[in-house]
Design a protein around this motif. Structure first.
Motif: not given
Length: 341
Positions: A156, A160, A187
């Protein structure tokens, strides 16, 4: 940003400094300042000529990609057409509501990795070498069952951070059939219909999943078409996608077993790769020979084909390894031919 601010301050002071210098020095100073400003400005022509920039046109070069797929991806009319329509619609739709998610399925050697490579090269010219294209291999990046929670957090954070830096980032998950069950659900927020998550929009990103899972279902359908006397080119997505999505969802070794990505319909297309026939493998051999600068030689093509194995055993219709071992087999025969010369 600090360098850019410093350059801006320098340009502001430039009119004050220039009169104190001789004309040549002043000209050099102005030119140096202009180049520095251009280099430090995001998306500048000079900067992007020297360094890779996340600067993608609103529309993909559909025609160029189409030519590449038609001339270099053999025996996969279905995968070619589905992916072309998917990426064209995605790239030309300013009102897209989510990232594009493609799940490519089929046996090894049928062209899943090759298609992915060609696609990313038309999004980021550096292809798989691009810092905006991210390839994940479960056995390398997520090797331990006991670390799944850590992997989810890391995955993640990686997505990001990279989408924040480049909205057009591409994420490729290879060997999904070796992925720990449940890991890929990390995800899910990025693939969902959110305008933004913590100030970041993921709607311009592309996610590609590659898997051997479902290959047996695809092969069975292709064989049924052949046995019924129908051409493989008659196979349509509607013939395979429903059974493929269900089969992958219920397959513990798919990486998408009981995944929320399927349950929430967040994967836009399940793309089947058909098993390759002898003629398609022959085209792969010829293409590899051409890439090596070898002259056309049908005898060499046939010699390499004789080294390949096909199924079912009675009819020998489809290659059980696709084009995966073509390079190795050609190495042997090319070396033998060289020794004879």
């Amino acid at each position: 940003m600090k360098l850019l601010n410093a350059a801006a301050a320098f340009l502001i002071l430039l009119p004050t400094l220039a009169p104190a210098l001789d004309p040549l020095s002043a000209s050099l100073l102005v030119a140096t300042a202009a180049v520095t400003w251009d280099l430090l400005s995001p998306q500048s022509w000079l900067r992007c000529s020297l360094l890779e920039c996340c600067h993608v046109n609103n529309t993909l070069n559909y025609s160029a990609l189409k030519v590449q797929l038609e001339s270099r991806l053999f025996g996969q009319h279905l995968a070619r057409d589905v992916v072309l329509k998917a990426v064209q619609g995605f790239s030309t739709n300013p009102g897209r509501k989510k990232p594009l998610a493609l799940s490519l399925h089929g046996w090894a050697g049928t062209g899943k990795n090759f298609l992915s490579q060609l696609l990313v090269e038309h999004i980021h010219p550096a292809g798989l070498r691009s810092k905006f294209v991210h390839l994940f291999l479960p056995t390398l990046h997520f090797p331990h069952d006991s670390q799944v929670k850590l992997y989810k957090d890391q995955l993640q954070a990686w997505i990001r951070g990279n989408v924040s830096a480049c909205p057009h980032s591409v994420f490729i998950f290879d060997e999904m059939d070796k992925m720990h069950p449940g890991l890929i659900d990390a995800i899910k927020p990025f693939l969902d219909y959110y305008e933004q998550i913590d100030g970041v929009s993921y709607r311009k990103a592309i996610f590609i999943f590659l898997s051997n899972a479902g290959g047996d279902l695809i092969n069975k359908a292709a064989l049924e078409f052949w046995l019924s006397g129908r051409q493989r080119e008659e196979i349509q997505l509607k013939d395979l996608e429903p059974v493929l999505s269900v089969g992958v969802f219920n397959n513990k070794n798919s990486g998408l077993w009981h995944s929320s990505l399927i349950d929430r319909n967040l994967i836009d297309y399940f793309v089947p790769f058909l098993p390759l026939e002898r003629r398609h493998v022959g085209l792969c051999i010829s293409a590899e020979m051409q890439a090596r600068g070898l002259p056309p030689d049908e005898r060499l093509v046939q010699a390499v084909l004789e080294e390949m194995t096909f199924f079912p055993r009675e009819q020998e219709i489809f290659s059980d390894k696709g084009c995966k071992t073509v390079q190795a087999k050609l190495d042997i025969h090319e070396g033998a031919a060289g020794a004879r010369r």
